[in-house]
Design an enzyme around this catalytic site. Structure first.
Site, PDB file in Angstrom:
ATOM      1  N   GLY A 233      12.421  21.979 -39.653  1.00 28.84           N
ATOM      2  CA  GLY A 233      13.168  21.803 -40.900  1.00 28.84           C
ATOM      3  C   GLY A 233      14.404  20.968 -40.666  1.00 28.84           C
ATOM      4  O   GLY A 233      14.550  20.351 -39.615  1.00 28.84           O
ATOM      5  N   ASN A 234      15.285  20.931 -41.650  1.00 22.80           N
ATOM      6  CA  ASN A 234      16.532  20.185 -41.474  1.00 22.80           C
ATOM      7  C   ASN A 234      17.662  20.882 -42.231  1.00 22.80           C
ATOM      8  O   ASN A 234      17.445  21.887 -42.890  1.00 22.80           O
ATOM      9  CB  ASN A 234      16.353  18.725 -41.907  1.00 22.80           C
ATOM     10  CG  ASN A 234      15.976  18.604 -43.365  1.00 22.80           C
ATOM     11  OD1 ASN A 234      16.761  18.947 -44.242  1.00 22.80           O
ATOM     12  ND2 ASN A 234      14.767  18.138 -43.629  1.00 22.80           N
ATOM     13  N   ARG A 235      18.860  20.302 -42.144  1.00 23.60           N
ATOM     14  CA  ARG A 235      20.062  21.009 -42.611  1.00 23.60           C
ATOM     15  C   ARG A 235      20.395  20.764 -44.071  1.00 23.60           C
ATOM     16  O   ARG A 235      21.453  21.177 -44.537  1.00 23.60           O
ATOM     17  CB  ARG A 235      21.261  20.584 -41.741  1.00 23.60           C
ATOM     18  CG  ARG A 235      21.145  21.037 -40.306  1.00 23.60           C
ATOM     19  CD  ARG A 235      22.250  20.446 -39.459  1.00 23.60           C
ATOM     20  NE  ARG A 235      23.584  20.810 -39.910  1.00 23.60           N
ATOM     21  CZ  ARG A 235      24.703  20.263 -39.456  1.00 23.60           C
ATOM     22  NH1 ARG A 235      24.644  19.296 -38.564  1.00 23.60           N
ATOM     23  NH2 ARG A 235      25.863  20.647 -39.919  1.00 23.60           N
TER      24      ARG A 235
END
Ligand code: CTP
Length: 422
Positions: free
Chosen positions: A225-227
Site C-alpha cells: 500500500g502507500n501513505r
C-alpha cells in the site's frame, strides 16, 4: 471573501455587515431532527450567530428547550410570537445563510411552491442569501415524481439541495434518503456561505474524483500500500458539491466520513479503482485523479496466508505493473470536452527539478491539468495543508501558496471551470 479560501471550521468570513455571520437553522419534522443538534453545535462552537427556526412538527421530535439552550436564543415555530419585531420578515432578511436540516418532502414542496404558513416558510421567502436544504426521508418519498420536481425547481433557482445519503432509515429498512453526516453538512454549508453570492458554477455538471491509496494483496491478510490519506481527494469532492456539482467519489481505503451530497464508491485495488473510474468517466464533465494507485501488484496473490519457510529463507515477490488509469482515460477521451486532472508527487532527482519532471509527466500522461506537489521529505501525506503548482497542457501555470487542502481544492475547480465548455 475569495472563492479560494473557504472558512473550514473557523470563521474567516465575516457577514456583509462585518459582524459574525448570521445563520438560520431551519428544522422540519423528521426523525433526523435530532442530528440537527450536532449541526447547531458545530455552528455555535465555530462562532456563528445561529437562530433556530423549527416547524411545529420538528418540535414533536426535539423540543424548544433543546434548540434554545444550544443556540442561546428563544425559539418559536410560528409568526405570532414577538409580533412587534416582525419576525416573519426580519429573520430571513438578516440571514447570511439558511440551512434546513432535515428538509422533509413537505418542507421541500412548500419551499418550491412559495407557501408561507409558519415562521420557517416565511423565512425562506424573505431570505436573499444562499439556502441549503439537507433532505431526509424514506426512499419512496425522495424518489416520488412530486419530490423530484420540487427539488428540480429549487435547484433551478440556485438553491442547494444536498443529495441524501444511502443507508439505514428510520426502521430496519435501508436505502437512499438518509441525512448525511452532520459534520459534513456543516462543512458544505460554510463553503456555500464563503462563496456568498457566487453562482454554483458546477451546477448541472458531473465530476469524478478519486481519492486514497490502493492495496495490492499478497495473501488474504497482507498487502502493498502507500501513505495516501485521501484528504485532498475528499476536499475536492466536498468543494465540488459546494459548487453544485453531482459528484462521484471513488475512494480507495480512506477512513473519512462521506462528504455530504457525494456518491461514494469504495474500492481496494488498482484494478477496482480503474473499473470504477472508467465507468464513471463516461458521463463526466471533469475527472480528478487525486488517488495514489499502486504502480505494481504482486504477480500472484496467494489464496492462503504465506507462512515463514522452515529454513529461514525469505520469499521473493514478483511484481507486475498496474495500468496507468490517468493515461488511459486521457488518451481514450470517453467524453470529448471533459477536463482531466492528474496529480504528481515529485521529489526531483538528478534527471530534473520537480517542475521539469512534472512537465514531462503532464505530456506523457496526456491530461489537461497536473497538480504538482513537492513531496521531498514526505511533506504532504496526512497533512491538512498543501501547496502546489498547477500546470496546464495549454501552457498555463499557477502557483498555489501554502494553505488548506480545501483552499487548494477550490483553486483546482476554478482552473477546471475556466476551461469547461458550455
Ligand atoms: N495514476 C494512475 N494510475 C496509476 C498510477 C498513477 O492513474 N497506476 C495517476 C495518479 O492518480 C496521479 C498521477 O497518475 O494523478 C501521477 O501519479 P504518480 O505516482 O506521480 O505518477 P507515476 O505515473 O506513477 O510516475 P512515477 O514514475 O513518477 O511514479
Amino acid at each position: 471573501m475569495s472563492t479560494s479560501t473557504p472558512p473550514g471550521s473557523d470563521i474567516e468570513a465575516a457577514s456583509p455587515s462585518g459582524t459574525r455571520p448570521r445563520v438560520v437553522l431551519g428544522v422540519s419534522g423528521g426523525i433526523a431532527a435530532y442530528k440537527a443538534c450536532e449541526v447547531l453545535r458545530r455552528f455555535t462552537e465555530s462562532g456563528y450567530d445561529v437562530t433556530v427556526v423549527p416547524t411545529a412538527a420538528a418540535l414533536q421530535f426535539v423540543g424548544a428547550a433543546t434548540w434554545s439552550a444550544l443556540s442561546g436564543k428563544p425559539v418559536s415555530p410560528d409568526v405570532w410570537t414577538d409580533v412587534h419585531q416582525v419576525p416573519h420578515v426580519r429573520i430571513g432578511q438578516a440571514a447570511d445563510l439558511v440551512v434546513v436540516v432535515p428538509a422533509t418532502a413537505d418542507l421541500l414542496a412548500k419551499a418550491a411552491h412559495g407557501l408561507a404558513d409558519d415562521l420557517l416558510t416565511n423565512t425562506l421567502l424573505t431570505a436573499r442569501c444562499p439556502v441549503v436544504f439537507a433532505p431526509a426521508m424514506h426512499t419512496e418519498m425522495w424518489e416520488h415524481p412530486a419530490t423530484a420536481a420540487n427539488v428540480e425547481t429549487l435547484r433551478s433557482r440556485g438553491l442547494f439541495v444536498i443529495e441524501p445519503a444511502e443507508g439505514r432509515l428510520t426502521g430496519k429498512d435501508t436505502g437512499k434518503g438518509r441525512l448525511p453526516d452532520p459534520d459534513e453538512i456543516f462543512e458544505l454549508s460554510v463553503q456555500v456561505l464563503a462563496r456568498g453570492a457566487s453562482a454554483p458554477d458546477l451546477a448541472g455538471r458531473h465530476v469524478v474524483v478519486s481519492a486514497g491509496g490502493t492495496r495490492e494483496y499478497l495473501d488474504p491478510v497482507r498487502f502493498l500500500g502507500n501513505r495516501s490519506s485521501g484528504l485532498q481527494g475528499y476536499a475536492l469532492a466536498r468543494a465540488a458539491a459546494a459548487r453544485g456539482a453531482s459528484v462521484t467519489l471513488v475512494s480507495a481505503n480512506v477512513a473519512l466520513p462521506d462528504p455530504a451530497g457525494v456518491t461514494v464508491i469504495r474500492v481496494e485495488t488498482t484494478a477496482e479503482l480503474r473499473e470504477a473510474v472508467v465507468a464513471a468517466t463516461a458521463s463526466a464533465d471533469a475527472v480528478v485523479m487525486a488517488a495514489a494507485p499502486a504502480d505494481f501488484r504482486p504477480t500472484a496473490t496467494s489464496e492462503h496466508k504465506i507462512k515463514k519457510a522452515a529454513d529461514g529463507s525469505s520469499p521473493s515477490i514478483a511484481l507486475t505493473q498496474n495500468p496507468d488509469i490517468l493515461a488511459e482515460i486521457s488518451h481514450d477521451r470517453a467524453r470529448p470536452g471533459a477536463l482531466i486532472v492528474g496529480f504528481a508527487a515529485e521529489t526531483g532527482d538528478n534527471t530534473g527539478s520537480v517542475l521539469e519532471l512534472a512537465a514531462a509527466k503532464l505530456a506523457r500522461k496526456g491530461c489537461d491539468l497536473l497538480v504538482v506537489n513537492d513531496v521531498s521529505g514526505g511533506a504532504v501525506f496526512g497533512s491538512l495543508d498543501n501547496e502546489a503548482v498547477i500546470l496546464g497542457a495549454d501552457g498555463g501555470r499557477r502557483a498555489v501558496p501554502h494553505g488548506s487542502k480545501a483552499a487548494l481544492a477550490h483553486v483546482i475547480w476554478d482552473e477546471v471551470v475556466s476551461r469547461l465548455q458550455d
